[in-house]
Scaffold this motif. Structure first.
Motif, mmCIF file in Angstrom:
data_model
loop_
_atom_site.group_PDB
_atom_site.id
_atom_site.type_symbol
_atom_site.label_atom_id
_atom_site.label_comp_id
_atom_site.label_asym_id
_atom_site.label_seq_id
_atom_site.Cartn_x
_atom_site.Cartn_y
_atom_site.Cartn_z
ATOM 1 N N MET A 1 -3.371 -0.285 20.803
ATOM 2 C CA MET A 1 -2.239 0.023 19.945
ATOM 3 C C MET A 1 -2.758 0.776 18.720
ATOM 4 O O MET A 1 -3.297 0.189 17.794
ATOM 5 N N HIS A 2 -2.615 2.098 18.739
ATOM 6 C CA HIS A 2 -3.106 2.910 17.621
ATOM 7 C C HIS A 2 -2.230 2.777 16.381
ATOM 8 O O HIS A 2 -2.603 3.216 15.299
ATOM 9 N N GLU A 3 -1.076 2.152 16.518
ATOM 10 C CA GLU A 3 -0.211 1.940 15.358
ATOM 11 C C GLU A 3 -0.900 1.078 14.302
ATOM 12 O O GLU A 3 -0.632 1.225 13.109
ATOM 13 N N LEU A 4 -1.818 0.197 14.713
ATOM 14 C CA LEU A 4 -2.536 -0.634 13.748
ATOM 15 C C LEU A 4 -3.429 0.226 12.860
ATOM 16 O O LEU A 4 -3.474 0.027 11.649
ATOM 17 N N SER A 5 -4.120 1.201 13.436
ATOM 18 C CA SER A 5 -4.951 2.076 12.605
ATOM 19 C C SER A 5 -4.083 2.955 11.709
ATOM 20 O O SER A 5 -4.458 3.240 10.562
ATOM 21 N N ILE A 6 -2.928 3.351 12.182
ATOM 22 C CA ILE A 6 -2.004 4.132 11.358
ATOM 23 C C ILE A 6 -1.482 3.262 10.213
ATOM 24 O O ILE A 6 -1.418 3.707 9.062
ATOM 25 N N ALA A 7 -1.127 2.013 10.513
ATOM 26 C CA ALA A 7 -0.652 1.094 9.474
ATOM 27 C C ALA A 7 -1.729 0.870 8.426
ATOM 28 O O ALA A 7 -1.442 0.869 7.221
ATOM 29 N N ASN A 8 -2.976 0.703 8.862
ATOM 30 C CA ASN A 8 -4.075 0.530 7.902
ATOM 31 C C ASN A 8 -4.220 1.755 7.004
ATOM 32 O O ASN A 8 -4.440 1.629 5.802
ATOM 33 N N ALA A 9 -4.084 2.948 7.589
ATOM 34 C CA ALA A 9 -4.183 4.181 6.802
ATOM 35 C C ALA A 9 -3.027 4.286 5.810
ATOM 36 O O ALA A 9 -3.215 4.712 4.662
ATOM 37 N N ILE A 10 -1.831 3.903 6.222
ATOM 38 C CA ILE A 10 -0.673 3.922 5.321
ATOM 39 C C ILE A 10 -0.906 2.973 4.155
ATOM 40 O O ILE A 10 -0.664 3.318 2.995
ATOM 41 N N ILE A 11 -1.395 1.776 4.453
ATOM 42 C CA ILE A 11 -1.645 0.775 3.408
ATOM 43 C C ILE A 11 -2.710 1.271 2.433
ATOM 44 O O ILE A 11 -2.551 1.164 1.214
ATOM 45 N N GLU A 12 -3.769 1.844 2.963
ATOM 46 C CA GLU A 12 -4.838 2.364 2.099
ATOM 47 C C GLU A 12 -4.322 3.486 1.209
ATOM 48 O O GLU A 12 -4.542 3.483 -0.007
ATOM 49 N N ARG A 13 -3.605 4.433 1.793
ATOM 50 C CA ARG A 13 -3.110 5.581 1.019
ATOM 51 C C ARG A 13 -2.044 5.158 0.012
ATOM 52 O O ARG A 13 -2.026 5.619 -1.132
ATOM 53 N N ALA A 14 -1.131 4.268 0.406
ATOM 54 C CA ALA A 14 -0.090 3.800 -0.514
ATOM 55 C C ALA A 14 -0.715 3.032 -1.677
ATOM 56 O O ALA A 14 -0.257 3.151 -2.821
ATOM 57 N N GLY A 15 -1.777 2.273 -1.407
ATOM 58 C CA GLY A 15 -2.494 1.580 -2.475
ATOM 59 C C GLY A 15 -3.120 2.555 -3.454
ATOM 60 O O GLY A 15 -3.072 2.359 -4.669
ATOM 61 N N GLU A 16 -3.702 3.633 -2.920
ATOM 62 C CA GLU A 16 -4.281 4.676 -3.777
ATOM 63 C C GLU A 16 -3.207 5.327 -4.631
ATOM 64 O O GLU A 16 -3.409 5.580 -5.825
ATOM 65 N N MET A 17 -2.053 5.613 -4.015
ATOM 66 C CA MET A 17 -0.952 6.237 -4.747
ATOM 67 C C MET A 17 -0.457 5.311 -5.864
ATOM 68 O O MET A 17 -0.179 5.765 -6.971
ATOM 69 N N ALA A 18 -0.373 4.017 -5.570
ATOM 70 C CA ALA A 18 0.093 3.044 -6.568
ATOM 71 C C ALA A 18 -0.888 2.966 -7.735
ATOM 72 O O ALA A 18 -0.472 2.946 -8.898
ATOM 73 N N ARG A 19 -2.184 2.927 -7.428
ATOM 74 C CA ARG A 19 -3.185 2.874 -8.504
ATOM 75 C C ARG A 19 -3.152 4.139 -9.346
ATOM 76 O O ARG A 19 -3.271 4.083 -10.563
ATOM 77 N N ALA A 20 -2.954 5.293 -8.719
ATOM 78 C CA ALA A 20 -2.878 6.560 -9.449
ATOM 79 C C ALA A 20 -1.670 6.591 -10.382
ATOM 80 O O ALA A 20 -1.710 7.209 -11.434
ATOM 81 N N ASP A 21 -0.599 5.879 -9.990
ATOM 82 C CA ASP A 21 0.610 5.803 -10.822
ATOM 83 C C ASP A 21 0.533 4.682 -11.844
ATOM 84 O O ASP A 21 1.475 4.463 -12.602
ATOM 85 N N GLY A 22 -0.574 3.927 -11.832
ATOM 86 C CA GLY A 22 -0.736 2.832 -12.771
ATOM 87 C C GLY A 22 -0.015 1.562 -12.362
ATOM 88 O O GLY A 22 0.223 0.680 -13.171
ATOM 89 N N THR A 23 0.340 1.474 -11.096
ATOM 90 C CA THR A 23 1.031 0.309 -10.565
ATOM 91 C C THR A 23 0.042 -0.547 -9.793
ATOM 92 O O THR A 23 -0.775 -0.039 -9.047
ATOM 93 N N GLY A 24 0.146 -1.840 -9.946
ATOM 94 C CA GLY A 24 -0.776 -2.722 -9.234
ATOM 95 C C GLY A 24 -0.342 -3.079 -7.838
ATOM 96 O O GLY A 24 -1.164 -3.268 -6.955
ATOM 97 N N PHE A 25 0.964 -3.155 -7.612
ATOM 98 C CA PHE A 25 1.467 -3.628 -6.335
ATOM 99 C C PHE A 25 2.603 -2.739 -5.845
ATOM 100 O O PHE A 25 3.212 -2.015 -6.620
ATOM 101 N N VAL A 26 2.875 -2.839 -4.555
ATOM 102 C CA VAL A 26 3.884 -1.995 -3.922
ATOM 103 C C VAL A 26 4.938 -2.880 -3.260
ATOM 104 O O VAL A 26 4.602 -3.814 -2.535
ATOM 105 N N ALA A 27 6.218 -2.569 -3.491
ATOM 106 C CA ALA A 27 7.318 -3.309 -2.877
ATOM 107 C C ALA A 27 7.754 -2.693 -1.556
ATOM 108 O O ALA A 27 8.171 -3.397 -0.642
ATOM 109 N N ALA A 28 7.647 -1.359 -1.449
ATOM 110 C CA ALA A 28 8.071 -0.678 -0.218
ATOM 111 C C ALA A 28 7.331 0.644 -0.076
ATOM 112 O O ALA A 28 6.977 1.282 -1.074
ATOM 113 N N VAL A 29 7.121 1.027 1.168
ATOM 114 C CA VAL A 29 6.530 2.326 1.498
ATOM 115 C C VAL A 29 7.484 3.012 2.465
ATOM 116 O O VAL A 29 7.908 2.414 3.458
#
Length: 118
Positions: A1-29
């Motif tokens: 199931m390659h969706e797991l690697s895609i989900a991991n990439a989404i989580i990693e990138r969304a975390g980077e985006m949140a940190r760049a915006d000065g936000t610690g946590f994410v409610a939705a992607v």
């Protein structure tokens, strides 16, 4: 199931985006997933729920916007849906098309910040 690697990439990138915006946590992607991207939205949602634990997205939800596959026919200037399986033949002038306009997307289009973990 390659969706797991895609989900991991989404989580990693969304975390980077949140940190760049000065936000610690994410409610939705929010992600756009094309009909021809080879991703099963339900499997991606399940993989996201599994992979988000212990991250800045631990309580986040995944919002999937599905994008239909569309092609363009130059001779008659017609945009038409491809369907599944994809059929690259113009329904208006009965000619083949090789101009894919949409349907291969797999991109994060937004994150909703959260002040604290859910």
């Amino acid at each position: 199931m390659h969706e797991l690697s895609i989900a991991n990439a989404i989580i990693e990138r969304a975390g980077e985006m949140a940190r760049a915006d000065g936000t610690g946590f994410v409610a939705a992607v929010t992600v756009r997933v094309g009909e021809l991207a080879g991703v099963v939205p339900d499997a991606l949602d399940f993989a996201f729920e599994v992979a988000r634990d212990g991250t800045a997205l631990a309580g986040a939800r995944l919002v999937v916007e599905q994008v239909p596959a569309q092609a363009w026919c130059g001779p008659c200037a017609e945009e038409f849906p491809l369907g599944m399986p994809p059929f690259f033949w113009c329904p208006r002038c009965d000619r083949p098309s090789n101009d894919l306009r949409s349907g291969r997307e797999l991109e994060i289009t937004g994150i909703e910040p959260s002040p604290a973990p859910a």
